[in-house]
Design a protein around this motif. Structure first.
Motif, short mmCIF file in Angstrom:
data_model
loop_
_atom_site.label_atom_id
_atom_site.label_comp_id
_atom_site.label_asym_id
_atom_site.label_seq_id
_atom_site.Cartn_x
_atom_site.Cartn_y
_atom_site.Cartn_z
N ILE A 144 0.87 -1.18 0.00
CA ILE A 144 0.00 0.00 0.00
C ILE A 144 0.90 1.22 0.00
N ALA A 145 0.56 2.21 -0.81
CA ALA A 145 1.28 3.49 -0.78
C ALA A 145 0.29 4.59 -0.44
N LEU A 146 0.68 5.44 0.50
CA LEU A 146 -0.10 6.64 0.80
C LEU A 146 0.60 7.80 0.11
N ALA A 147 -0.16 8.54 -0.68
CA ALA A 147 0.43 9.64 -1.43
C ALA A 147 -0.57 10.79 -1.51
N PHE A 148 -0.07 11.95 -1.88
CA PHE A 148 -0.94 13.13 -2.01
C PHE A 148 -0.76 13.74 -3.38
N SER A 149 -1.77 14.50 -3.79
CA SER A 149 -1.71 15.21 -5.06
C SER A 149 -2.41 16.54 -4.89
N TYR A 150 -2.06 17.49 -5.76
CA TYR A 150 -2.65 18.82 -5.71
C TYR A 150 -3.58 19.02 -6.90
N PRO A 151 -4.68 19.76 -6.70
CA PRO A 151 -5.61 20.00 -7.82
C PRO A 151 -4.89 20.64 -9.00
N LEU A 166 -8.82 9.19 0.46
CA LEU A 166 -8.98 9.15 1.91
C LEU A 166 -9.51 10.46 2.47
N MET A 167 -8.93 11.58 2.06
CA MET A 167 -9.35 12.85 2.64
C MET A 167 -8.78 14.01 1.84
N GLU A 168 -9.35 15.19 2.08
CA GLU A 168 -8.76 16.44 1.59
C GLU A 168 -8.09 17.12 2.76
N ARG A 268 -4.78 19.59 -0.49
CA ARG A 268 -4.21 18.49 -1.27
C ARG A 268 -5.06 17.26 -1.01
N ARG A 269 -5.11 16.36 -1.97
CA ARG A 269 -5.89 15.14 -1.81
C ARG A 269 -4.97 14.01 -1.35
N VAL A 270 -5.36 13.33 -0.29
CA VAL A 270 -4.59 12.21 0.24
C VAL A 270 -5.31 10.92 -0.13
N SER A 271 -4.57 9.99 -0.72
CA SER A 271 -5.16 8.73 -1.18
C SER A 271 -4.27 7.56 -0.83
N ALA A 272 -4.89 6.39 -0.77
CA ALA A 272 -4.15 5.13 -0.67
C ALA A 272 -4.14 4.50 -2.06
N TYR A 273 -3.04 3.88 -2.40
CA TYR A 273 -2.90 3.23 -3.70
C TYR A 273 -2.49 1.78 -3.49
N VAL A 274 -3.09 0.90 -4.26
CA VAL A 274 -2.74 -0.53 -4.21
C VAL A 274 -2.75 -1.08 -5.63
N LEU A 275 -1.99 -2.14 -5.84
CA LEU A 275 -2.12 -2.88 -7.09
C LEU A 275 -3.51 -3.51 -7.14
N ARG A 276 -4.12 -3.49 -8.30
CA ARG A 276 -5.52 -3.91 -8.42
C ARG A 276 -5.78 -5.28 -7.81
N SER A 297 -11.91 10.14 10.59
CA SER A 297 -11.94 10.73 11.93
C SER A 297 -11.22 12.07 11.99
N ARG A 298 -10.39 12.37 10.99
CA ARG A 298 -9.65 13.63 10.98
C ARG A 298 -10.39 14.73 10.20
N VAL A 299 -11.37 14.36 9.40
CA VAL A 299 -12.08 15.35 8.61
C VAL A 299 -12.79 16.33 9.54
#
Length: 301
Positions: A144-151, A166-168, A268-276, A297-299
């Motif tokens: 699993i990789a946790l990563a973020f991206s910007y609009p 996961l969250m903004e 920024r958008r925080v997401s989890a990534y996994v191989l399908r 719980s953090r939102v």
């Protein structure tokens, strides 16, 4: 390639001494046992049994297979037990690669929830900023990789990966507590045009340059580091101000630093990534669910 059923039947024939006794022990008919042993001999390419009067004796090949059969069946049994434990989430290992502020904020509650209900599942944690974390996932170095991206920022997700939002995470401005703008609830970016800036990782620095350009100025970046604690110390020392995600505020350690929301609001958008295919692995899917709960719980915090 031997059929494990044939190996099990062969072991029973050797143990009981005859096809008929093996049939009674296994609940088969004697012709079924005979057919299985013929199939095993075809796979082996040599005879395994020879008639000795009304009984059976093992050939040299049969004796060789008999020496291995018990070990083979023992290994199969151990494998079945281990796979059963993994399927029932009594065991398992999941490797997670996350960026620093996620390691400090999302990972701890997720792991606490995981261990409360599934203490046999083990997690290995490593740290990397995106896009390196996604590359590690593609290379098979993590599950699993946790990563973020910007609009609006470039960077497509490789088709092999599944993104689970996961969250903004709202962006904030870190200021020294004595800064004139620290008395405000929120700070307009345009009011910071004359400040010195501390930039973060390459992805964060690129976003800083973009939103400052949208606000009408080019930020004076005097220091760059992806160490969140170093950024706080630099702000406290008056070296500059910084644009930081709200997750970082959860482990603010400097009394001389404060965080203020940015106007217009940035995130920024925080997401989890996994191989399908890994979403079908029970332990991996469970960790993803715990991460979703931790993020929810953090939102609004």
């Amino acid at each position: 390639m031997f059929d494990s059923r044939h190996i099990r039947t062969f072991h029973e024939v050797v143990s009981t001494g005859s096809y008929s006794a093996a049939a009674r022990a296994l609940g088969y008919t004697q012709p079924a046992i005979t057919q299985q042993m013929k199939a095993l001999e075809r796979d082996a390419g040599v005879p395994l049994f020879a008639r000795a009067g009304r009984g059976l004796r093992l050939t040299e090949a049969g004796e060789a297979l008999a020496r291995h059969a018990e070990q083979i069946l023992g290994s199969l049994s151990a494998a079945q037990q281990q796979l059963g434990a993994l399927a029932r989430l009594r065991a398992g290992r999941v490797r997670v690669c996350a960026f620093p502020s996620a390691n400090a904020t999302l990972i701890p509650p997720a792991m606490a929830g995981l261990l409360a209900d599934h203490p046999g599942v083990r997690v290995e944690l490593m740290e990397a900023e995106p896009p390196e974390s996604l590359q590690r996932l593609l290379r098979g170095e993590c599950d699993i990789a946790l990563a973020f991206s910007y609009p609006g920022a470039p960077g497509e997700v490789p088709e092999e990966l599944v993104e689970i939002p996961l969250m903004e995470d709202q962006l904030t401005i870190l200021l020294p507590v004595g800064h004139p703008l620290a008395r405000r609830h929120a700070v307009r970016l345009a009011d910071l045009a004359e400040e010195r800036w501390i930039a973060g990782c390459p992805r964060c620095r690129a976003n800083l340059l973009t939103i400052c350009a949208d606000a009408g100025f080019d930020p004076d970046v005097v220091f760059t580091t992806d160490d969140n604690l170093a950024v706080q110390s630099l702000v406290a020392a008056g070296v500059g101000i910084a644009l930081m995600p709200a997750l970082v505020l959860a482990f603010m350690c400097h009394a001389k630093v404060t965080g203020r929301l940015v106007e217009p609001h940035q995130f920024r958008r925080v997401s989890a990534y996994v191989l399908r295919e890994h979403l079908r692995v029970p332990a991996t899917a469970l960790v993803v669910e715990e991460l979703k709960r931790a993020a929810a719980s953090r939102v609004g915090c």
